[in-house]
Design an enzyme around this catalytic site. Structure first.
Site, PDB file in Angstrom:
ATOM      1  N   HIS A   1       4.470 -43.647  -9.123  1.00 45.88           N
ATOM      2  CA  HIS A   1       4.952 -44.550  -9.577  1.00 45.88           C
ATOM      3  C   HIS A   1       4.010 -45.606 -10.317  1.00 45.88           C
ATOM      4  O   HIS A   1       2.751 -45.516 -10.137  1.00 45.88           O
ATOM      5  CB  HIS A   1       5.944 -45.450  -8.798  1.00 45.88           C
ATOM      6  CG  HIS A   1       7.330 -44.786  -8.092  1.00 45.88           C
ATOM      7  ND1 HIS A   1       8.068 -45.542  -7.716  1.00 45.88           N
ATOM      8  CD2 HIS A   1       7.801 -43.628  -8.384  1.00 45.88           C
ATOM      9  CE1 HIS A   1       9.224 -44.497  -7.199  1.00 45.88           C
ATOM     10  NE2 HIS A   1       8.890 -43.608  -7.639  1.00 45.88           N
TER      11      HIS A   1
ATOM     12  N   GLU B   1       3.597 -48.764 -10.040  1.00 47.36           N
ATOM     13  CA  GLU B   1       2.867 -49.637  -9.059  1.00 47.36           C
ATOM     14  C   GLU B   1       1.894 -48.967  -8.244  1.00 47.36           C
ATOM     15  O   GLU B   1       0.730 -49.676  -8.096  1.00 47.36           O
ATOM     16  CB  GLU B   1       3.897 -50.157  -8.029  1.00 47.36           C
ATOM     17  CG  GLU B   1       5.039 -50.933  -8.746  1.00 47.36           C
ATOM     18  CD  GLU B   1       6.365 -50.282  -8.992  1.00 47.36           C
ATOM     19  OE1 GLU B   1       7.458 -50.814  -8.929  1.00 47.36           O
ATOM     20  OE2 GLU B   1       6.096 -49.013  -9.534  1.00 47.36           O
TER      21      GLU B   1
ATOM     22  N   CYS C   1       7.471 -48.682  -3.249  1.00 47.72           N
ATOM     23  CA  CYS C   1       6.415 -49.408  -3.649  1.00 47.72           C
ATOM     24  C   CYS C   1       6.476 -50.934  -3.153  1.00 47.72           C
ATOM     25  O   CYS C   1       5.263 -51.524  -3.222  1.00 47.72           O
ATOM     26  CB  CYS C   1       6.690 -49.614  -5.417  1.00 47.72           C
ATOM     27  SG  CYS C   1       6.503 -47.985  -6.212  1.00 47.72           S
TER      28      CYS C   1
END
Length: 157
Positions: free
Chosen positions: A65, A67, A98
């Protein structure tokens, strides 16, 4: 990395919008790579120390992801695993994974654009973040949501 210095020179809303626009640029990169268009920037004391956008398709890794990419880059830049003096700017509300990573990194603040009612951490458990993490939401929310809608509209047509 950008070294645009905002420390003490602008009001917080202007600062948040500036960095969110940079996160949107990261999200646009994901969009052009046919990734879900989420972008993230990590800032420490007015300096960008990490950037990332979704790479889950390219890396065949569901944990890649935006993040997570930005967190890894930030840790390498600052030479440490804790991000207490950092702010994460992300175009969409972080997911549970996350948020958990942000907890363990003890990130100082998270600023996000669009809410994510289905997969966002707050719809599952709003206590997933470190107790000292400050949250600011809705920064450039319309622009952040519009990019996601545009992406998924192309997938459905």
């Amino acid at each position: 990395m950008s070294f645009y210095d905002f420390t003490g020179s602008q009001d917080p809303q202007q600062e948040d919008e500036h960095y969110m626009r940079l996160a949107l640029q990261e999200a646009e990169q994901a969009y052009t790579q046919d990734e879900i268009p989420i972008g993230a920037i990590v800032v420490s004391k007015g300096r960008i120390v990490g950037r990332g956008h979704n790479l889950t398709e390219q890396l065949n890794d569901v944990t890649a992801h935006a993040e997570m990419q930005a967190f890894t880059a930030a840790g390498q830049t600052i030479g440490g695993k804790y991000l207490k003096d950092c702010t994460l700017y992300v175009t969409v509300e972080p997911c549970v994974m996350c948020a958990g990573a942000a907890y363990w990194m003890q990130i100082g603040a998270i600023v996000y654009g669009a809410s994510e009612p289905k997969r966002g951490y707050s719809s599952h458990n709003s206590n997933l973040l470190h107790p000292k993490t400050v949250i600011r939401k809705g920064v450039l929310a319309e622009q952040c949501a519009a990019l996601m809608k545009r992406f998924f509209a192309t997938k459905r047509s």
